[in-house]
Design a protein around this motif. Structure first.
Motif, mmCIF file in Angstrom:
data_model
loop_
_atom_site.group_PDB
_atom_site.id
_atom_site.type_symbol
_atom_site.label_atom_id
_atom_site.label_comp_id
_atom_site.label_asym_id
_atom_site.label_seq_id
_atom_site.Cartn_x
_atom_site.Cartn_y
_atom_site.Cartn_z
ATOM 1 N N LYS A 1 2.458 -3.596 -10.558
ATOM 2 C CA LYS A 1 2.364 -3.684 -9.103
ATOM 3 C C LYS A 1 1.207 -4.902 -8.566
ATOM 4 N N VAL A 2 1.442 -5.052 -7.850
ATOM 5 C CA VAL A 2 0.598 -5.979 -6.878
ATOM 6 C C VAL A 2 -0.416 -5.512 -5.198
ATOM 7 N N ALA A 3 -1.868 -6.344 -5.517
ATOM 8 C CA ALA A 3 -2.236 -5.160 -5.082
ATOM 9 C C ALA A 3 -3.151 -6.544 -4.317
ATOM 10 N N THR A 4 -3.181 -6.062 -3.426
ATOM 11 C CA THR A 4 -3.676 -6.588 -1.434
ATOM 12 C C THR A 4 -4.837 -7.922 -2.165
ATOM 13 N N LYS A 5 -5.179 -8.478 -3.223
ATOM 14 C CA LYS A 5 -6.144 -9.013 -3.175
ATOM 15 C C LYS A 5 -5.046 -10.465 -3.771
ATOM 16 N N GLU A 6 -4.344 -9.031 -4.548
ATOM 17 C CA GLU A 6 -3.482 -10.194 -5.502
ATOM 18 C C GLU A 6 -2.604 -11.281 -4.771
ATOM 19 N N LEU A 7 -2.226 -10.627 -3.094
ATOM 20 C CA LEU A 7 -1.346 -11.329 -2.537
ATOM 21 C C LEU A 7 -1.564 -12.365 -1.634
ATOM 22 N N GLY A 8 -3.092 -12.370 -1.393
ATOM 23 C CA GLY A 8 -3.800 -12.757 -1.009
ATOM 24 C C GLY A 8 -4.379 -14.133 -1.804
ATOM 25 N N ILE A 9 -3.851 -14.185 -2.957
ATOM 26 C CA ILE A 9 -3.859 -15.680 -4.160
ATOM 27 C C ILE A 9 -3.491 -16.308 -4.268
#
Length: 122
Positions: A59-67
């Motif tokens: 899974k990919v969280a919102t924060k990870e997408l920004g990173i």
């Protein structure tokens, strides 16, 4: 082996996970070679990460997408909203309502797969 060893070639398309990881390494290479120039497209970086996550069953969280997109949180949220609006990604609901995860839609998957097919035939 040096930092310049990962160049995506036709032969590396046999394994999609390796190709995506190679694409990420190439981005890092471009960033190291051209540090003063902003390269990349946040939307593309997010789509590539979500494609890799799908292949790796994670899974990919919102924060990870920004990173992975290397943009500020507010910019990341705008790009996420745009990708949702264009039906390329979807928010997945989970047990923990405090954290959002995202995945490619069928359309998003089709677009990435189509790109990989076209690029692999070059």
């Amino acid at each position: 082996m040096n930092n310049f060893s990962c160049i995506c070639t036709k032969s590396s398309f046999a394994n999609r996970i390796e190709w995506i990881k190679c694409e990420i390494k190439n981005k890092e290479l471009r960033k190291n070679l051209l540090p003063d120039i902003m390269l990349g497209d946040p939307a593309w970086e997010m789509l590539v990460e979500l494609y890799l996550a799908r292949l790796e069953s994670r899974k990919v969280a919102t924060k990870e997408l920004g990173i992975v997109a290397a943009v500020p949180p507010t910019t990341s949220l705008r790009w996420i909203a745009h990708l949702q609006k264009t039906d390329l990604i979807v928010r997945e609901s989970g047990e923990d309502k405090r954290r959002s995860h995202f995945a490619l839609t069928e359309l998003g998957l089709f677009k990435i797969e189509s790109y990989l097919s076209k690029v692999s035939s070059i």
